[in-house]
Scaffold this active site. Sequence first.
Site, mmCIF file in Angstrom:
data_model
loop_
_atom_site.group_PDB
_atom_site.id
_atom_site.type_symbol
_atom_site.label_atom_id
_atom_site.label_comp_id
_atom_site.label_asym_id
_atom_site.label_seq_id
_atom_site.Cartn_x
_atom_site.Cartn_y
_atom_site.Cartn_z
ATOM 1 N N ASP A 91 0.840 -1.193 0.000
ATOM 2 C CA ASP A 91 0.000 0.000 0.000
ATOM 3 C C ASP A 91 0.878 1.247 0.000
ATOM 4 O OD1 ASP A 91 0.734 -0.781 2.725
ATOM 5 O OD2 ASP A 91 -0.413 0.978 3.348
ATOM 6 N N GLU A 153 -0.057 -0.746 5.739
ATOM 7 C CA GLU A 153 0.953 -0.250 6.676
ATOM 8 C C GLU A 153 0.850 1.251 6.873
ATOM 9 O OE1 GLU A 153 4.798 1.469 7.926
ATOM 10 O OE2 GLU A 153 3.730 1.777 6.041
#
Length: 449
Positions: A91, A153
């Site tokens: 991400d 994250e």
Amino acid sequence: MHDGLEARVDGLMDGLCDDLKRLTRIPSIAFPGYPAEPVAEAHDAVVALLRDAGVQDIAALRLPDTAPVITGHIPPPTPDAPTVLLYAHYDVQPPGDESLWQTPPFEPTEVDGAIHGRGVADDKANLMAHIGALRAFGGRPPVGIRIVFEGQEEYGSPFDDYPAAHPDEFACDAMVVGDMGNIRAGVGTLTTALRGVVDVIVEVRTIAEAKHSGNFGGPAPDALKVLVAGLARLHDHDGNVAVPGLLRHEWGGAGWTDEEFRTLAGVEEGLPLVGTGGLGERLWSGPALTITGLDAPQVDTAASAVVPYARAKLNLRVHPRQDAFEAEQLLIDFLSALRPYGVPLTVRRSGEPGAGFAAATEGPAYRAAHQALRAAWGKDPVHAAAGGSIPLVASLAAAQPQAEILLFGAQDSLCNLHGPNERVLISELRGTVLAEAEFFRAFAEQSAE
């Protein structure tokens, strides 16, 4: 250097760069308000890349309120070979103000030996470095491999606490956390310390409602004045944190010069750096307190009135070896004991504290890593630290306390992660792939001795 390994890595670079660009085109932003489909697309693309790199045992760890964590496994080639866990995340941060970008954030653009795009350095280049190291051995590295690629994250997720509660799922002899990079381009760097993090809210309520400053100002307690007076007690006259009990030690590793830091931070010409002592201890091995938010009347619309209520959010970065919960309590106790103008402050936690991390650097994995980074960059590596916090690292350390944790990767101090015009140098990606592949080989050889 192992015969042929460098040539194999060089032969992989065009394909790795193409795959990195393809991943960077996917706006995999796992933040509320952003579509989930690109995150799922990035997940599927990474799974396909892992399969192509020789990881056949692939699964997804699906926890509530977070994107899937990609897990995978390559068995060790011999019973005595060690296992290495590889961490990265797929991400990315939102692009922010796109008018500040010189190239479109999700159209990766190669310029002067660098690839520009959101997430290209943080953290898709490091993800591709893991895949490149596996490709360098044709999917059959001399160590066992355990894959942990996270999908949320940047925003934060329940996965931060998962490893410590499920240690068997993370069994390994060493971990390579690919969410870091070199202190300077071309200088192989192992990040050996991360500060912990604490957030608190400080509130002041003084009068029932705003009152005319001409009629009541002076004796009526002004909540904003009380809050500002309390916040001013957090630092001494040099700008050092004044909360007793917070650890601070001299930093003995590599660091930036003051001029490098000024450039990186964008400090205005003529302004001093705050605090005393070495730059490393102010950034990495000591506390830092930042006022990250302030609720008060806006200047443009402010009335001539005594303010009844004000609050601030504080962010405390904690020495890598200090317990974050202990540091939080020290800060809360300090603020709660203050009585600016006789008025108490209300202090409360804002989110769970995040633990810091200090690596043990004397074991076989660190010896192998020094050898590997020296081979990749042609000079002895340095140890540095990070003022930011990665709570997952502390959770991984708690899950497998005997495993050595190595933090290195393809980022560098000028890559502008989280900012506009993020970029990764192709030379840094190449060095990281080679260093990781060399680490697999050196760690397997040291473990066999």
